[in-house]
Design a protein around this motif. Sequence first.
Motif, PDB file in Angstrom:
ATOM      1  N   LEU A 110      33.683  37.125  47.470  1.00  0.00           N
ATOM      2  CA  LEU A 110      34.215  38.341  46.871  1.00  0.00           C
ATOM      3  C   LEU A 110      33.830  39.614  47.603  1.00  0.00           C
ATOM      4  N   ALA A 111      33.410  39.507  48.841  1.00  0.00           N
ATOM      5  CA  ALA A 111      33.071  40.702  49.615  1.00  0.00           C
ATOM      6  C   ALA A 111      34.204  41.726  49.645  1.00  0.00           C
ATOM      7  N   PRO A 112      35.491  41.338  49.689  1.00  0.00           N
ATOM      8  CA  PRO A 112      36.553  42.350  49.680  1.00  0.00           C
ATOM      9  C   PRO A 112      36.563  43.234  48.437  1.00  0.00           C
ATOM     10  N   LEU A 113      35.884  42.793  47.374  1.00  0.00           N
ATOM     11  CA  LEU A 113      35.861  43.564  46.133  1.00  0.00           C
ATOM     12  C   LEU A 113      34.696  44.541  46.067  1.00  0.00           C
ATOM     13  N   ALA A 114      33.854  44.560  47.072  1.00  0.00           N
ATOM     14  CA  ALA A 114      32.658  45.400  47.048  1.00  0.00           C
ATOM     15  C   ALA A 114      32.958  46.869  46.742  1.00  0.00           C
ATOM     16  N   PRO A 115      34.030  47.466  47.286  1.00  0.00           N
ATOM     17  CA  PRO A 115      34.283  48.884  46.981  1.00  0.00           C
ATOM     18  C   PRO A 115      34.563  49.163  45.508  1.00  0.00           C
TER      19      PRO A 115
ATOM     20  N   LYS B 138      33.764  48.839  38.836  1.00  0.00           N
ATOM     21  CA  LYS B 138      34.869  48.656  37.891  1.00  0.00           C
ATOM     22  C   LYS B 138      35.136  47.180  37.593  1.00  0.00           C
ATOM     23  N   LEU B 139      34.170  46.310  37.901  1.00  0.00           N
ATOM     24  CA  LEU B 139      34.359  44.875  37.706  1.00  0.00           C
ATOM     25  C   LEU B 139      33.509  44.349  36.555  1.00  0.00           C
ATOM     26  N   LEU B 140      34.081  43.391  35.844  1.00  0.00           N
ATOM     27  CA  LEU B 140      33.380  42.674  34.782  1.00  0.00           C
ATOM     28  C   LEU B 140      33.486  41.182  35.052  1.00  0.00           C
ATOM     29  N   PHE B 141      32.348  40.491  35.053  1.00  0.00           N
ATOM     30  CA  PHE B 141      32.322  39.036  35.224  1.00  0.00           C
ATOM     31  C   PHE B 141      31.864  38.396  33.912  1.00  0.00           C
ATOM     32  N   PRO B 142      32.791  37.880  33.088  1.00  0.00           N
ATOM     33  CA  PRO B 142      32.393  37.156  31.872  1.00  0.00           C
ATOM     34  C   PRO B 142      32.008  35.724  32.237  1.00  0.00           C
ATOM     35  N   ARG B 143      30.725  35.409  32.219  1.00  0.00           N
ATOM     36  CA  ARG B 143      30.225  34.125  32.688  1.00  0.00           C
ATOM     37  C   ARG B 143      30.103  33.120  31.545  1.00  0.00           C
ATOM     38  N   GLY B 144      30.315  31.844  31.877  1.00  0.00           N
ATOM     39  CA  GLY B 144      30.094  30.767  30.905  1.00  0.00           C
ATOM     40  C   GLY B 144      31.284  30.397  30.065  1.00  0.00           C
ATOM     41  N   LEU B 145      32.489  30.812  30.470  1.00  0.00           N
ATOM     42  CA  LEU B 145      33.686  30.500  29.694  1.00  0.00           C
ATOM     43  C   LEU B 145      34.275  29.153  30.114  1.00  0.00           C
ATOM     44  N   ALA B 146      34.872  28.474  29.153  1.00  0.00           N
ATOM     45  CA  ALA B 146      35.492  27.171  29.408  1.00  0.00           C
ATOM     46  C   ALA B 146      36.876  27.133  28.791  1.00  0.00           C
TER      47      ALA B 146
ATOM     48  N   VAL C  34      37.002  37.184  36.933  1.00  0.00           N
ATOM     49  CA  VAL C  34      36.611  38.578  37.111  1.00  0.00           C
ATOM     50  C   VAL C  34      37.723  39.459  36.556  1.00  0.00           C
ATOM     51  N   ILE C  35      37.332  40.553  35.900  1.00  0.00           N
ATOM     52  CA  ILE C  35      38.277  41.513  35.335  1.00  0.00           C
ATOM     53  C   ILE C  35      37.977  42.882  35.928  1.00  0.00           C
ATOM     54  N   ALA C  36      38.976  43.486  36.548  1.00  0.00           N
ATOM     55  CA  ALA C  36      38.852  44.847  37.070  1.00  0.00           C
ATOM     56  C   ALA C  36      39.501  45.807  36.084  1.00  0.00           C
ATOM     57  N   GLY C  37      38.853  46.941  35.846  1.00  0.00           N
ATOM     58  CA  GLY C  37      39.383  47.923  34.901  1.00  0.00           C
ATOM     59  C   GLY C  37      38.794  47.749  33.521  1.00  0.00           C
ATOM     60  N   GLY C  38      38.687  48.834  32.784  1.00  0.00           N
ATOM     61  CA  GLY C  38      38.044  48.803  31.475  1.00  0.00           C
ATOM     62  C   GLY C  38      38.978  48.780  30.301  1.00  0.00           C
TER      63      GLY C  38
ATOM     64  N   LYS D 269      33.253  46.500  29.213  1.00  0.00           N
ATOM     65  CA  LYS D 269      32.178  46.889  30.105  1.00  0.00           C
ATOM     66  C   LYS D 269      32.659  46.794  31.547  1.00  0.00           C
ATOM     67  N   GLN D 270      32.022  47.561  32.417  1.00  0.00           N
ATOM     68  CA  GLN D 270      32.353  47.512  33.835  1.00  0.00           C
ATOM     69  C   GLN D 270      31.074  47.526  34.661  1.00  0.00           C
ATOM     70  N   GLY D 271      31.178  46.966  35.870  1.00  0.00           N
ATOM     71  CA  GLY D 271      30.036  46.944  36.767  1.00  0.00           C
ATOM     72  C   GLY D 271      28.928  46.024  36.324  1.00  0.00           C
ATOM     73  N   VAL D 272      29.310  44.912  35.661  1.00  0.00           N
ATOM     74  CA  VAL D 272      28.273  44.032  35.117  1.00  0.00           C
ATOM     75  C   VAL D 272      28.793  42.596  35.009  1.00  0.00           C
ATOM     76  N   ALA D 273      27.873  41.636  35.145  1.00  0.00           N
ATOM     77  CA  ALA D 273      28.134  40.238  34.802  1.00  0.00           C
ATOM     78  C   ALA D 273      27.445  39.961  33.472  1.00  0.00           C
TER      79      ALA D 273
END
Length: 537
Positions: A80-85, A89-97, A418-422, A428-432
């Motif tokens: 995901l290096a291309p998303l660094a900029p 504005k990114l949210l990573f909801p972890r643990g979903l199935a 991953v979700i971009a935008g709030g 939430k943004q900028g967080v996992a």
Amino acid sequence: MNRRLFLRGICGAALAVPFLNSLVRSARAQEAPSPRRLVIFYTNNGCLTNRWFPTIENGAGSVTAASLETVQADGKPRTLAPLAPYAAKLLFPRGLAMPLNGLNNKVDGTVHFDPHDQGMGSKLTCAPLDPAGEHWALSHSLDHEIARRFNQGTNKIPLVLSVGNAFTNVKGIVSYSASSTPFAPVTNARTVYSSLTGLFASGSETEADHRVARGESIIDLVTHDLNALKARKMSGADRRKVDDWLALLRETEQRVLPSACTAEAAAALGVTDAALTAAGYPARGGGFGGNSETVYTLGSEMMIRLIALTMMCDNNRSIVLQWPGFVTFKWDGISHTHDHHGLSHRNGSAATGGQCVSGVLEQIHEIDRWYAGRYAKLVKTIDSIEEGGGTMLDNSAVMWLPELADGNAHNTNNLPIVIAGGAGGYLKQGVAVNLAGGNLAVGNSEASCAGGGEDENNSGNTGSSGGTVPLNKLYTTLINALGAGTPEWVPVDRFGVSDAVSAGFGGSAPSFTTDGAGNVIDGPGISNPGELDAIKA
């Protein structure tokens, strides 16, 4: 009353009407809430999960440019290096199935469909598949739910696009308008462009544009004439006529919708007839002209631009961009001899197990990085358009949603999302956020074929444990995120059915509550409805 003076005043006001659009573009943008939208970027065959997730899985500071760009301990670059900029504005909801994980693929001990059927059919519907016939999903999908609730006017269907030719069976359809009713994607970008051109307003600059830039009202253009008219001696009825005209003019100023939906805006995005032709989209008929390289490079770029233009025109608030799973990458410096599906199995074919394709992990990573670049381009394009006090991305949720986690294990737990935008400040943004608790880790995608040689046996467990929070809850949260922008919104507490439904079917289809159209709206498996409060701002 002097008829000439009356006509001069009234006609002066009437002449102001053509300038109202430019005025209201400015005034309305400040007064009206911006629309909220959901855009889904859907890819097939999973990924190398251990290179995909941010380096920190939970909490403050977990998503930074460094957490996306940092080279792994083994020296391998992250996906995901291309998303660094856009880290903030990114949210990573972890643990979903995905619901129904591992369920209803067997009935009375007989295998009825493979994991890709369920990965496609159940992904956006959160419903089981019909074990008979074509294995279509037994409910409508999230994109249709969003379109029905939030699209403006009479258009109540989502915009579903596919880059390249889409399959017409369960392995190529992710959108469903109703139970057992697949919704085929649009594959020709020119079709989308044609649907928008009728909405274009004039973008020509006028005297009003300059005045609006200084904060003046359109009525300021004719204020002298109107004041002179009102100063004249006139009957009460005539004065009321003038006041009514002023009120009408003011009301019109407030009612006309602001719009950046112009031919000029389309051209600024690079959406023109010539560009569509160059991107491989023919002027007549469906399908594609050109070759796969043209379609996947210039063609996908055009799809991304059209998504942004559709949002600018507010012509659809529910958009899906899906990518075919059976394609051989031969562009942008990639030169593969096996298709993506075969590489995801590590052996280059539709079979499982077998011998590793030489260098297969690096080939999968090339594909993952290419898709990350496309998703980053989508995010960048939407974020570059000003709207309200921010950008169009701030008012949207742009979600990269995978079919599977690891393509070799075909697992659908601990999904890389991953979700971009709030979504207008709802998310939430900028967080996992670790929704499952415990140590989720990143999966075992390189448990097989790590040596890179053809003599290796593809026998390792490439899946991951943990991460079983139902995906339904994320969808419920997204529905409410879009609804929160409307005063009359009543929050929902569920969507689809969850993975406790009728394990193995027991020889017959489970019982569901359905609406009049036959869509599953509830079932015995929703034991923990509601939103994912942990990802809400």
